[in-house]
Design a protein around this motif. Structure first.
Motif, mmCIF file in Angstrom:
data_model
loop_
_atom_site.group_PDB
_atom_site.id
_atom_site.type_symbol
_atom_site.label_atom_id
_atom_site.label_comp_id
_atom_site.label_asym_id
_atom_site.label_seq_id
_atom_site.Cartn_x
_atom_site.Cartn_y
_atom_site.Cartn_z
ATOM 1 N N GLN A 425 4.291 -1.351 2.090
ATOM 2 C CA GLN A 425 5.331 -1.482 1.088
ATOM 3 C C GLN A 425 5.178 -2.716 0.203
ATOM 4 N N ALA A 426 5.045 -3.883 0.838
ATOM 5 C CA ALA A 426 5.059 -5.133 0.072
ATOM 6 C C ALA A 426 3.891 -5.207 -0.915
ATOM 7 N N ARG A 429 4.153 -2.648 -3.715
ATOM 8 C CA ARG A 429 5.169 -3.082 -4.676
ATOM 9 C C ARG A 429 4.610 -4.153 -5.602
ATOM 10 N N THR A 433 4.471 -3.340 -9.421
ATOM 11 C CA THR A 433 5.552 -3.927 -10.215
ATOM 12 C C THR A 433 5.369 -5.413 -10.513
ATOM 13 N N THR A 435 6.239 -7.775 -8.609
ATOM 14 C CA THR A 435 7.321 -8.585 -8.056
ATOM 15 C C THR A 435 7.703 -8.078 -6.668
ATOM 16 N N ASN A 436 8.724 -8.680 -6.111
ATOM 17 C CA ASN A 436 9.156 -8.250 -4.778
ATOM 18 C C ASN A 436 10.569 -7.669 -4.811
ATOM 19 N N GLY A 438 13.221 -4.706 -6.527
ATOM 20 C CA GLY A 438 13.234 -3.449 -7.272
ATOM 21 C C GLY A 438 13.757 -2.305 -6.435
ATOM 22 N N SER A 440 13.428 1.423 -4.398
ATOM 23 C CA SER A 440 12.562 1.748 -3.271
ATOM 24 C C SER A 440 11.156 2.030 -3.790
ATOM 25 N N ILE A 441 10.165 1.687 -2.984
ATOM 26 C CA ILE A 441 8.780 1.865 -3.415
ATOM 27 C C ILE A 441 8.467 3.349 -3.613
ATOM 28 N N THR A 442 9.102 4.179 -2.843
ATOM 29 C CA THR A 442 8.853 5.616 -2.977
ATOM 30 C C THR A 442 9.339 6.114 -4.338
ATOM 31 N N ILE A 444 9.649 4.269 -6.996
ATOM 32 C CA ILE A 444 8.763 3.673 -8.003
ATOM 33 C C ILE A 444 7.489 4.508 -8.129
#
Length: 461
Positions: A425-426, A429, A433, A435-436, A438, A440-442, A444
């Motif tokens: 995830q991290a 992301r 993006t 950044t940290n 935002g 949910s990564i899903t 995005i």
RNA sequence: GCCCCUAUCGUCUAGCGGCUAGGACAGCGGCUUCUCAAGCCGUUAACCCGGGUUCGAUUCCCGGUGGGGGCACCA
């Protein structure tokens, strides 16, 4: 009792600020609460400091805040409505002359040094005033007693004649204010406490005209918050101007709710409440007597709470207004449905509309900044490059049709490596993006689409 | 200097003679969680001081102190 008629009487000599807005609001609330009439009167007798720009700002700010007036100039600046006009003091010169003549005829005014003075009644004596460093003439007279709707009984000695027309022929504030209130049949004068000391003059003027004075209600002032210093909130203070909130795309109803709570409360623990409830519950005796300090943080919170509950359509419309004013037009050029989807992902996460730009940049451009600090942190943990490579390998076979399928795909990958979702995830992301923070990564991934995700993941490798 | 208003957590406030002094924002701690927020749970924190009145004062009265406002041919 005769129907309530209240007025808000600003001078177009500066920006419309939060204190004026609250005075206007309390008048408006009282009118709406009682089913009375709310009048907007423009006190533009100070020709040197007036400006049409500030006048328009008054109309715009009042309109934005939802305070509609029943009588007064029209908001577009053309014409006016109501049966007691004109509503701009600059156009009421003839009326002031009539009232001056009345006082002259009654023997309650006289000329001296080219100016016209209001005459107090009673035995006269002279005394040296060491503040003003001069001899002044005073009159033996009983103090004025004001039955203030908020303060209770207030007594004040008013024992000197005062100017009502300057030697340049122009009437002064006290005079025009009282004359207009008489002519416009104002029943309740609701205004800032800074006018409390003036009120004794006004009462004497009413007496001079042989007219009963209206009810008075002096509301407390809004002071600077401790970080801003001490004293009354001034136009120079940060957060003092209504225009500022408008430009920052605050919700006007949130601002109104907040300022209503500065010096008033519904009598229970409720804070966020629709304006209809505030109208229902508002009353003059419920207004506090002590000054309140402005707290921008609480206002921000109120705005966030309102933002959170906006219907999707309204939120998207607000977002559109915001982006339309941004220098970078990428978001506004974007596909309607795409824009909407992103805004609705952002809605529950942001605190104010003006965060939207920074919060969603990477959806509208591939040329977004990578936050160096976040990168350092993310890259220092585990083996992010390996995770990125694994993701790039897995993505072609992951189903991007929904958040759930993406989540399942990443989880399957993680399990196969005996890792967790969080290990991917991290870094994903960060790559996608910069950044940290935002959604949910899903989400995005899904909104960005496979191609763009793969490119971005590849760039960080 | 004179006059007027005012006084509960850092801030907005509830309280209208007897309460474990309540809520909200901010702060702090935790839970939840894919990040960040949000949310949820918990927590720190206040009756300005001195006299009265009263069986009893945060509450009523007086004084002080603090805060604010006004004392113009500004509005």
């Amino acid at each position: 009792m005769s129907p309530v008629r209240v007025r808000f009487a600003p001078s177009p000599t500066g920006f419309f600020h939060i204190g004026s807005a609250r005075t206007a609001l309390f008048n408006w609330l009282y009118a709406r609460h009682t089913g009375g009439t709310f009048i907007l009167r423009i006190e533009d007798t100070d020709q040197a400091r007036n400006s049409e720009q500030f006048l328009q700002l008054i109309y715009d700010s009042m309109t934005w805040l939802g305070m509609d007036w029943d009588e007064g100039p029209n908001a577009n600046g053309v014409g006016e409505r109501g049966g007691f006009g004109p509503y701009r003091q600059s156009q009421r010169g003839a009326i002031y002359q009539q009232y001056k003549q009345k006082l002259l005829d009654f023997g309650r005014a006289y000329e001296k040094d080219g100016a016209v003075w209001f005459k107090m009644l009673g035995e006269r004596y002279s005394i040296f005033d060491d503040h003003r460093k001069k001899e002044v003439e005073k009159v033996k007279i009983a103090p004025v007693v004001i039955e203030d709707q908020i303060r209770g009984k207030v007594e004040r000695q008013e024992d000197e004649d005062f100017v009502i027309f300057r030697s340049d022929g122009n009437p002064v504030f006290h005079f025009v204010n009282v004359v207009d209130d008489i002519e416009m049949k104002i029943t309740h004068v609701i205004r800032g406490e800074d006018h409390l000391s003036n009120t004794s003059k006004h009462v004497r003027l009413y007496e001079g005209f042989g007219v009963a004075a209206p009810m008075f209600a002096h509301i407390p002032l809004i002071l600077k918050s401790p970080e801003m210093g001490t004293g009354k909130m001034s136009k120079r203070d940060k957060g003092a101007l209504i225009e500022e909130y408008q430009q920052r795309h605050f919700l006007p109803e949130a601002l109104v709710n907040y300022i209503a709570l500065l010096g008033w409360n519904p009598g229970d623990d409720r804070e966020k409440m629709p304006i209809t409830d505030i109208v229902k519950l508002f009353d003059l005796p419920g207004v506090n007597q002590s000054n309140a300090k402005f707290d921008g943080k609480k206002l921000n919170h109120m705005n966030m709470v309102y933002l959170l509950e906006q219907p999707a359509d309204r939120f998207v419309a607000l977002a559109k207004e915001y982006f339309a004013k941004q220098p970078n037009g990428a978001a506004i050029m974007a596909n309607e449905a795409y824009f909407r989807e992103i805004m609705l992902l952002a809605q529950p996460k942001i605190k104010s509309v003006d965060e939207l730009g920074a919060y969603t940049v990477y959806f509208f451009t591939d040329d977004f900044l990578i936050d160096a600090k976040v990168k350092e942190k993310v890259m220092a943990k585990g083996d992010p490059k390996a995770r990125l490579a694994e993701l790039i390998a897995a993505i072609p076979v992951i189903d991007f049709s929904s958040d759930a399928t993406i989540e399942a795909g990443i989880k399957t990958l993680a399990e196969s490596k005996a890792l967790g979702f969080g290990d991917y995830q991290a870094v994903a992301r960060l790559a996608a993006t910069g950044t940290n923070a935002g959604p949910s990564i899903t989400a995005i991934f899904r909104v960005l689409g496979k191609d763009r995700v793969l490119v971005r993941l590849g760039q960080l490798c």
